[in-house]
Scaffold this motif. Structure first.
Motif, PDB file in Angstrom:
ATOM      1  N   ILE G  52      16.018  -9.079   7.100  1.00 52.51           N
ATOM      2  CA  ILE G  52      15.836 -10.519   6.900  1.00 52.51           C
ATOM      3  C   ILE G  52      14.887 -10.721   5.739  1.00 52.51           C
ATOM      4  N   GLU G  53      15.319 -11.533   4.769  1.00 54.77           N
ATOM      5  CA  GLU G  53      14.520 -11.805   3.577  1.00 54.77           C
ATOM      6  C   GLU G  53      13.763 -13.109   3.760  1.00 54.77           C
ATOM      7  N   LYS G  54      12.468 -13.075   3.467  1.00 52.19           N
ATOM      8  CA  LYS G  54      11.641 -14.285   3.563  1.00 52.19           C
ATOM      9  C   LYS G  54      11.014 -14.565   2.208  1.00 52.19           C
ATOM     10  N   LYS G  55      11.196 -15.775   1.731  1.00 48.98           N
ATOM     11  CA  LYS G  55      10.509 -16.212   0.507  1.00 48.98           C
ATOM     12  C   LYS G  55       9.730 -17.474   0.828  1.00 48.98           C
ATOM     13  N   ASN G  56       8.543 -17.565   0.263  1.00 51.78           N
ATOM     14  CA  ASN G  56       7.578 -18.598   0.661  1.00 51.78           C
ATOM     15  C   ASN G  56       8.210 -19.931   1.024  1.00 51.78           C
ATOM     16  N   ASP G  57       9.030 -20.421   0.111  1.00 47.69           N
ATOM     17  CA  ASP G  57       9.434 -21.806   0.239  1.00 47.69           C
ATOM     18  C   ASP G  57      10.859 -21.979   0.759  1.00 47.69           C
ATOM     19  N   SER G  58      11.605 -20.881   0.878  1.00 48.75           N
ATOM     20  CA  SER G  58      12.999 -21.045   1.272  1.00 48.75           C
ATOM     21  C   SER G  58      13.241 -20.489   2.681  1.00 48.75           C
ATOM     22  N   GLU G  59      14.400 -20.832   3.221  1.00 51.23           N
ATOM     23  CA  GLU G  59      14.839 -20.373   4.537  1.00 51.23           C
ATOM     24  C   GLU G  59      14.963 -18.849   4.575  1.00 51.23           C
ATOM     25  N   PRO G  60      14.614 -18.204   5.709  1.00 54.20           N
ATOM     26  CA  PRO G  60      14.903 -16.772   5.829  1.00 54.20           C
ATOM     27  C   PRO G  60      16.405 -16.546   5.663  1.00 54.20           C
ATOM     28  N   ARG G  61      16.775 -15.412   5.045  1.00 55.00           N
ATOM     29  CA  ARG G  61      18.168 -15.119   4.742  1.00 55.00           C
ATOM     30  C   ARG G  61      18.523 -13.784   5.389  1.00 55.00           C
ATOM     31  N   ARG G  62      19.585 -13.761   6.209  1.00 51.24           N
ATOM     32  CA  ARG G  62      19.998 -12.515   6.872  1.00 51.24           C
ATOM     33  C   ARG G  62      20.779 -11.658   5.878  1.00 51.24           C
ATOM     34  N   LEU G  63      20.333 -10.421   5.666  1.00 50.96           N
ATOM     35  CA  LEU G  63      20.991  -9.538   4.697  1.00 50.96           C
ATOM     36  C   LEU G  63      21.763  -8.416   5.361  1.00 50.96           C
ATOM     37  N   GLY G  64      21.534  -8.197   6.653  1.00 51.78           N
ATOM     38  CA  GLY G  64      22.226  -7.110   7.349  1.00 51.78           C
ATOM     39  C   GLY G  64      21.766  -5.759   6.846  1.00 51.78           C
ATOM     40  N   LYS G  65      22.737  -4.893   6.491  1.00 52.65           N
ATOM     41  CA  LYS G  65      22.438  -3.544   6.017  1.00 52.65           C
ATOM     42  C   LYS G  65      22.163  -3.606   4.531  1.00 52.65           C
ATOM     43  N   VAL G  66      21.052  -3.040   4.084  1.00 53.61           N
ATOM     44  CA  VAL G  66      20.687  -3.201   2.687  1.00 53.61           C
ATOM     45  C   VAL G  66      19.997  -1.947   2.136  1.00 53.61           C
ATOM     46  N   VAL G  67      20.342  -1.617   0.880  1.00 53.02           N
ATOM     47  CA  VAL G  67      19.630  -0.575   0.137  1.00 53.02           C
ATOM     48  C   VAL G  67      18.618  -1.272  -0.764  1.00 53.02           C
ATOM     49  N   VAL G  68      17.359  -0.870  -0.681  1.00 58.04           N
ATOM     50  CA  VAL G  68      16.313  -1.466  -1.513  1.00 58.04           C
ATOM     51  C   VAL G  68      15.813  -0.405  -2.484  1.00 58.04           C
ATOM     52  N   ARG G  69      15.766  -0.758  -3.767  1.00 56.58           N
ATOM     53  CA  ARG G  69      15.302   0.187  -4.794  1.00 56.58           C
ATOM     54  C   ARG G  69      13.790   0.381  -4.690  1.00 56.58           C
ATOM     55  N   GLY G  70      13.368   1.638  -4.633  1.00 54.96           N
ATOM     56  CA  GLY G  70      11.955   1.945  -4.513  1.00 54.96           C
ATOM     57  C   GLY G  70      11.112   1.348  -5.627  1.00 54.96           C
ATOM     58  N   SER G  71      11.687   1.250  -6.810  1.00 55.40           N
ATOM     59  CA  SER G  71      10.918   0.772  -7.958  1.00 55.40           C
ATOM     60  C   SER G  71      10.553  -0.705  -7.848  1.00 55.40           C
ATOM     61  N   THR G  72      11.129  -1.416  -6.882  1.00 55.41           N
ATOM     62  CA  THR G  72      10.810  -2.834  -6.726  1.00 55.41           C
ATOM     63  C   THR G  72       9.883  -3.074  -5.536  1.00 55.41           C
ATOM     64  N   VAL G  73       9.474  -1.993  -4.866  1.00 58.55           N
ATOM     65  CA  VAL G  73       8.675  -2.125  -3.644  1.00 58.55           C
ATOM     66  C   VAL G  73       7.184  -2.050  -3.971  1.00 58.55           C
ATOM     67  N   VAL G  74       6.405  -2.945  -3.423  1.00 55.38           N
ATOM     68  CA  VAL G  74       4.947  -2.886  -3.529  1.00 55.38           C
ATOM     69  C   VAL G  74       4.375  -2.112  -2.340  1.00 55.38           C
ATOM     70  N   SER G  75       4.761  -2.516  -1.138  1.00 55.55           N
ATOM     71  CA  SER G  75       4.204  -1.851   0.040  1.00 55.55           C
ATOM     72  C   SER G  75       5.167  -1.917   1.216  1.00 55.55           C
ATOM     73  N   ILE G  76       4.973  -0.991   2.123  1.00 53.60           N
ATOM     74  CA  ILE G  76       5.802  -0.870   3.322  1.00 53.60           C
ATOM     75  C   ILE G  76       4.860  -0.867   4.522  1.00 53.60           C
ATOM     76  N   SER G  77       4.923  -1.929   5.311  1.00 57.54           N
ATOM     77  CA  SER G  77       4.036  -2.025   6.481  1.00 57.54           C
ATOM     78  C   SER G  77       4.802  -1.682   7.750  1.00 57.54           C
ATOM     79  N   LEU G  78       4.150  -0.940   8.602  1.00 58.11           N
ATOM     80  CA  LEU G  78       4.753  -0.665   9.906  1.00 58.11           C
ATOM     81  C   LEU G  78       4.474  -1.829  10.856  1.00 58.11           C
ATOM     82  N   MET G  79       5.463  -2.169  11.626  1.00 58.63           N
ATOM     83  CA  MET G  79       5.279  -3.319  12.522  1.00 58.63           C
ATOM     84  C   MET G  79       5.176  -2.879  13.994  1.00 58.63           C
TER      85      MET G  79
END
Lengths: 79, 79, 79, 79, 79, 79, 79
Positions: G52-79
């Motif tokens: 699920i993608e969350k952006k400050n001002d917009s509705e959360p968006r369901r993305l389902g299965k997704v590949v995320v490029r490491g070069s665009t990641v700042v941090s990975i938090s465990l929940m």
């Protein structure tokens, strides 16, 4: 290119000496991340515990255990 | 690609000669970091002691001992 | 990939011929740095002496001896 | 990964054929640099002679002999 | 890391099949470049002929023969 | 650095399983590209067919067959 | 450059221990992506499920299965 300089404190040595101590990260987007440094790798990817994110205008956000990508880090201060 | 030029001051040589002396870093985001250079590595990651961060409009901030990522550095001035 | 082109002026050759001469650097953030080129390495990190920084709207700033990271350089003009 | 394609004009070949001819560089920050291409290396660092910098709103600036970092170049047009 | 997948159209194969055909490049700064693809190399640096640059608000600009740095390219559409 | 983790879904495996299926790319500049994934390479350069570009405020744009540079991709969602 | 530090939690180890658990990614453009970590590779490219993608001002968006490029990641938090 760089030989062995016994009089130097290498960045890597300082990070190693900082494991299990509190550090404050400044990230490229201006965020500050405070927490206990649990470890790091050769890309300066870092593991923080009990991490707290601070951004100028917003409330501090508890992140807990977090992996931070070295490529987004500006500086690592010892606290 | 580059041979040996005895008449040159290599960046690495100047940094080495600056260890334990005061330097002023200009970072890509416009921050200045002043402090004593304790060491550096082949990526130009640097260790500063007694570092002070200056940003145009805000109060200087004492950072103490800090590792600065070479990839965020624009220039290193000797003081 | 590139062979030997006797008719070319290689960037490296021009830099080498510019050591101990005045150059003007344009940096990615729009700053200009003028000074005497003392040396450079294979990453185009440069050493300037008697460097002066000029930014459009602010006073020129004397930097003295400075290491400039090649990755922040746009162009190097011979003066 | 790429074999030999006799029917292709390789970027490197076109640059080589452009040495001693006038080219126009578009840089990432929107600047245009016109001048005679004197040479280039495998990082597409380029040497221009009689270079003139043009920015949308400001006066053209004569740069003379200049080394341009390939990493800041968007495109190279033959004139 | 990647084996041989006969069912895939590799980016390189599609580019090769596009040589001497018209393509439209989208660049990182939002420019569009239309032209005939003459060749490319392993960094996806491209050679276009009869290139025309389009920017949202300005007149199309004829660039003729142009080398485009792969690192500034977002996408390459076949026309 | 990474061993063999049978319990993991590797990014590469998921992409391979997505060939000939519809995907939605988010690019760094905020564009969305929807289309059928025809293939990809080790840099995560991708080939899409019947690609449609969506930008927040503008009309969707039909791109047809397109090569997308991996370095401009944020995420790839399976549809 | 880095030896074996038994007292460290390496970034890679923490990610491995997080497979099949919920994580929250902070991306460079400020987006948050929450989902179950299915796997990752040596570039820190990640596979998320039920993202699920969350952006400050917009509705959360369901993305389902997704590949995320490491070069665009700042941090990975465990929940």
């Amino acid at each position: 290119m760089i030989g062995y300089y016994p009089f130097m404190v290498l960045p890597n040595d300082l990070l190693e000496a900082s494991v299990n101590r509190n550090v404050s990260l400044l990230l490229k987007d201006g965020r500050l991340l405070d927490g206990k440094l649990s470890g790091f790798d050769q890309y300066m990817n870092l593991v923080l515990e009990d991490a707290i994110e601070k951004k100028n205008d917003s409330e501090p956000r508890r992140l807990g255990k977090v992996v931070v990508r070295g490529s987004t880090v500006v500086s690592i201060s010892l606290m």
